[in-house]
Design an enzyme around this catalytic site. Structure first.
Site, PDB file in Angstrom:
ATOM      1  N   GLU A 140      -1.438 -10.793   1.387  1.00  0.00           N
ATOM      2  CA  GLU A 140      -0.931  -9.551   0.800  1.00  0.00           C
ATOM      3  C   GLU A 140       0.517  -9.341   1.234  1.00  0.00           C
ATOM      4  O   GLU A 140       0.811  -9.238   2.425  1.00  0.00           O
ATOM      5  CB  GLU A 140      -1.801  -8.385   1.289  1.00  0.00           C
ATOM      6  CG  GLU A 140      -1.290  -7.012   0.916  1.00  0.00           C
ATOM      7  CD  GLU A 140      -1.963  -5.908   1.728  1.00  0.00           C
ATOM      8  OE1 GLU A 140      -1.625  -4.732   1.475  1.00  0.00           O
ATOM      9  OE2 GLU A 140      -2.798  -6.203   2.591  1.00  0.00           O
ATOM     10  N   ASP A 193      -4.107  -6.689   5.168  1.00  0.00           N
ATOM     11  CA  ASP A 193      -3.989  -5.751   6.287  1.00  0.00           C
ATOM     12  C   ASP A 193      -5.330  -5.102   6.612  1.00  0.00           C
ATOM     13  O   ASP A 193      -6.190  -4.933   5.731  1.00  0.00           O
ATOM     14  CB  ASP A 193      -2.977  -4.647   5.951  1.00  0.00           C
ATOM     15  CG  ASP A 193      -1.545  -5.172   5.906  1.00  0.00           C
ATOM     16  OD1 ASP A 193      -1.314  -6.265   6.456  1.00  0.00           O
ATOM     17  OD2 ASP A 193      -0.683  -4.489   5.319  1.00  0.00           O
ATOM     18  N   ASP A 245      -6.389  -2.173   6.815  1.00  0.00           N
ATOM     19  CA  ASP A 245      -6.316  -0.754   6.465  1.00  0.00           C
ATOM     20  C   ASP A 245      -6.911  -0.565   5.072  1.00  0.00           C
ATOM     21  O   ASP A 245      -7.471  -1.489   4.474  1.00  0.00           O
ATOM     22  CB  ASP A 245      -4.867  -0.239   6.528  1.00  0.00           C
ATOM     23  CG  ASP A 245      -3.936  -0.981   5.561  1.00  0.00           C
ATOM     24  OD1 ASP A 245      -4.440  -1.760   4.718  1.00  0.00           O
ATOM     25  OD2 ASP A 245      -2.712  -0.786   5.643  1.00  0.00           O
ATOM     26  N   ASP A 275      -5.475  -0.078   2.129  1.00  0.00           N
ATOM     27  CA  ASP A 275      -4.852  -0.890   1.082  1.00  0.00           C
ATOM     28  C   ASP A 275      -5.322  -2.333   1.166  1.00  0.00           C
ATOM     29  O   ASP A 275      -5.578  -2.987   0.145  1.00  0.00           O
ATOM     30  CB  ASP A 275      -3.320  -0.825   1.199  1.00  0.00           C
ATOM     31  CG  ASP A 275      -2.781   0.537   0.785  1.00  0.00           C
ATOM     32  OD1 ASP A 275      -3.502   1.249   0.056  1.00  0.00           O
ATOM     33  OD2 ASP A 275      -1.664   0.893   1.202  1.00  0.00           O
TER      34      ASP A 275
END
Length: 650
Positions: free
Chosen positions: A437, A510, A512, A514
């Site tokens: 990403e 990541d 998180d 997202d």
């Protein structure tokens, strides 16, 4: 010990004569304990749960024969399993060939049972007479009680050996069998802990497949108490309704048909929904056949032929117009269940049914009954044909998009995406690709990787949600085309695992919200358009660290809150007041190439999670729920499960 290791050791022995004394004859159930994987697939969690299925299969055989209508599956404290049924009870009289009580024969001798010769059962699932004895062999202890002819008979075993001969322990006015066992930790070294959800899902499937059979699943372990009571009078009709519960059906009623020839029975139930995906689950004698076989072939052929004939007859299709099998199955949820006396499964895992006569039976049943249904329900027929025709047009658009991509690649003379940093190794079994990403993380990954066998493909921008898109929208999508091209195996019907350029496809995003979204979007794409990638175990998720802890020149990383606290205490050592700087990684891009290599990419130190697909129904449901059109079920799911969420965003 693995076969490979044995071979390596044997090869070091010089001039060792190979004679009759080298041939081992494994007595009784020793063969099962020596090679348990041959009988239950593995000694991991799947094999552990398989023990339960074998005992339940015996109870369901009683139900198929019309003698049992209730089964209890109980997980007791200590992960002891108890399965009870109200069938006829396992025979307790002497078995003529062995001179032993039939009950003892069933639990101690391989390939002994009422499933041979057609006398005990006309149809049966299970391991063809080895189920009960295999469970006994792989259990630390097993106890069986039989309620039969006014008496309660009991036998006890330990690791397959009789510890208490058949004994009358009481009187009864009931009938049936109760089996309790504790899996042997010597055999199941990974885990002996049962997962209630796995057992419940399998038992729900059995309840759907056997209309009117009541199955209770009960977890009695402290803090995990659960009880589910399942009985579906509608049988596989209700199974289809369950599969479509978070989808929008195109017609109200599930289409059901059944037929019989001799002792063979075929049932089919299906309903169309507005999605672009098909799900066909097939079963033979209640055994799931994930690779299909003759019953699926018969259904698919009849569906395509009947819909085309109906469309032409009613003028919905014109002239030479035809819809393909794929067109006819878009948005289809279907259950096929056949029961037959001599099921021939291909392969030891029974993944595929090989009886050609079942193809003929299913084809005949579906052809006749579907034609009748369409004549009586013309509005439903029109909806189904229009769905298939739209799918046909979209498939043609997808074909053109594929051709455009091929032409473009040919003209440009390049087949690999520009952002791909490829590896040097050409043996796909030795290579891996990180789908990363963001460009910044991609830059660190390119710098930190081992370029001999690690390829890097950065993603950017918003990814397409393929749950809401047809194939023609997927081809040519600027975010997905680089992934398709880099992997090299095609998508959809054209997917060919032999052409796959990397045998580890690692999603690195990541830690998180997202990142989770990116992972879910990519996994949805793989599940819908490259499912063999997941089925064959090629897809992984990288596990990046959450925290960096520093004391002076010493620094370490942690992958969870408990690990952070433990490392922090360890770094303080004898000085509880020592200052430890703890920072949370906001994203992969924050790590330099050395950190990313050591924590997330180095095969010696990294953690990878393999993405598996244990349950096709559950996988289909969760992707539909999380990524589909319906908002309400998704809201309910989030409200019910929000308390489980950890490490979202700080």
């Amino acid at each position: 010990m693995s076969d490979e290791l044995e071979l390596e050791q044997n090869s070091t022995q010089v001039e060792h004569e190979y004679g009759g004394s080298e041939i081992q004859v494994l007595e009784g159930l020793e063969a099962v304990r020596k090679r348990p994987g041959m009988y239950i697939g593995s000694t991991s969690s799947s094999g552990l749960h398989h023990l339960v299925y074998e005992i339940v299969d015996n109870a369901i055989d009683e139900a198929l024969a019309g003698h049992c209508d209730e089964i209890n599956v109980i997980i007791r404290e200590g992960d002891i399993i108890t399965v009870t049924d109200n069938g006829r009870g396992i025979p307790v009289d002497v078995q003529p060939q062995t001179g032993l009580p039939a009950l003892e024969v069933v639990f101690t001798i391989l390939h002994a049972g009422g499933k041979f010769g057609g006398g005990g059962y006309k149809v049966s699932g299970g391991l063809h007479g080895v189920g009960a004895s295999v469970v006994n062999a792989l259990s630390e202890w097993l106890e069986v009680q039989v309620h039969k002819d006014g008496k309660i008979y009991e036998m006890k075993f330990a690791r397959g050996k009789v510890t208490q001969p058949i004994t009358v322990v009481g009187d009864t006015d009931k009938h049936g069998t109760t089996v309790s066992f504790k899996p042997d930790p010597e055999m199941f070294t990974d885990t002996t802990v049962y997962d209630y959800d796995i057992l419940h899902t399998r038992m729900r499937e059995e309840a759907f497949l056997n209309a009117g059979l009541r199955i209770h699943t009960i977890d009695e372990r402290a803090g995990q108490e659960q009880h589910d009571d399942m009985c579906y009078e509608g049988g596989i009709r209700e199974f289809v309704t369950y599969i479509n519960r978070n989808k929008t059906a195109l017609h109200e009623d599930v289409i059901y048909m059944s037929g019989q020839k001799g002792d063979s029975i075929a049932e089919v139930a299906f309903q169309y929904n507005d999605s672009y995906n098909e799900i066909i689950l097939s079963f033979a004698n209640n055994v799931h056949t994930p690779e299909g076989g003759m019953h699926e072939e018969g259904f698919k052929r009849a569906l395509t032929t009947t819909l085309n004939a109906y469309g032409l007859k009613k003028g919905i299709l014109k002239g030479d117009d035809k819809v393909t099998g794929e067109d006819c199955r878009e948005g289809l949820s279907c259950i096929i269940s056949v029961k037959l006396t001599d099921a021939q499964f291909e392969g030891q895992t029974k993944a595929k049914l090989g009886n050609s006569e079942i193809r003929t039976l299913v084809n005949a049943v579906v052809s006749e009954k579907l034609e009748e249904f369409l004549e009586e329900h013309p509005a439903v027929g029109k909806v189904i044909l229009e769905k298939a025709m739209t799918a046909n047009r979209a498939r043609e658009a997808a074909r053109r998009a594929r051709e455009n991509i091929r032409r473009k690649n040919a003209l440009e003379g390049a087949t690999l995406p520009g952002k791909l940093a490829d590896c040097y190794e050409r043996d796909a079994s030795l290579t891996e690709i990180y789908i990363v990403e963001g460009d910044s993380a991609g830059g660190s990954a390119k710098q930190g990787r081992d370029s001999r066998f690690q390829a890097i493909l950065p993603l950017w921008g918003k990814m397409l949600n393929v749950e809401k898109a047809r194939a023609d929208k997927v081809y040519g999508n600027d975010k997905l085309t680089p992934v398709i091209t880099a992997l090299g195996a095609g998508i959809g019907d054209e997917f060919d695992a032999e052409k796959l350029r990397y045998h580890k496809v690692i999603i690195m995003a990541d830690a998180d919200v997202d990142g989770s979204h990116i992972r879910t979007l990519l996994l949805t794409f793989f599940f819908r358009f490259m499912r063999p990638l997941i089925e064959h175990g090629y897809v992984y998720a990288a596990v990046p660290p959450l925290y960096k802890l520093t004391r002076g020149k010493q620094s370490r990383v942690a992958f969870s809150d408990p690990e952070r606290d433990a490392i922090s205490a360890e770094m303080r050592g004898d000085n509880p007041n020592a200052k430890i700087d703890i920072s949370r990684f906001k994203g992969l891009g924050e790590m330099d190439d050395h950190e990313l290599w050591e924590t997330t990419m180095n095969p010696e130190t990294r953690t990878l999670k393999r993405i598996t697909m244990e349950d096709a129904v559950q996988a289909d449901a969760i992707f539909t729920l999380l990524m589909g059109e319906k908002v309400e079920p998704r809201r309910e799911y989030i409200e019910q499960n929000a308390f489980r969420a950890v490490n979202l965003d700080y």
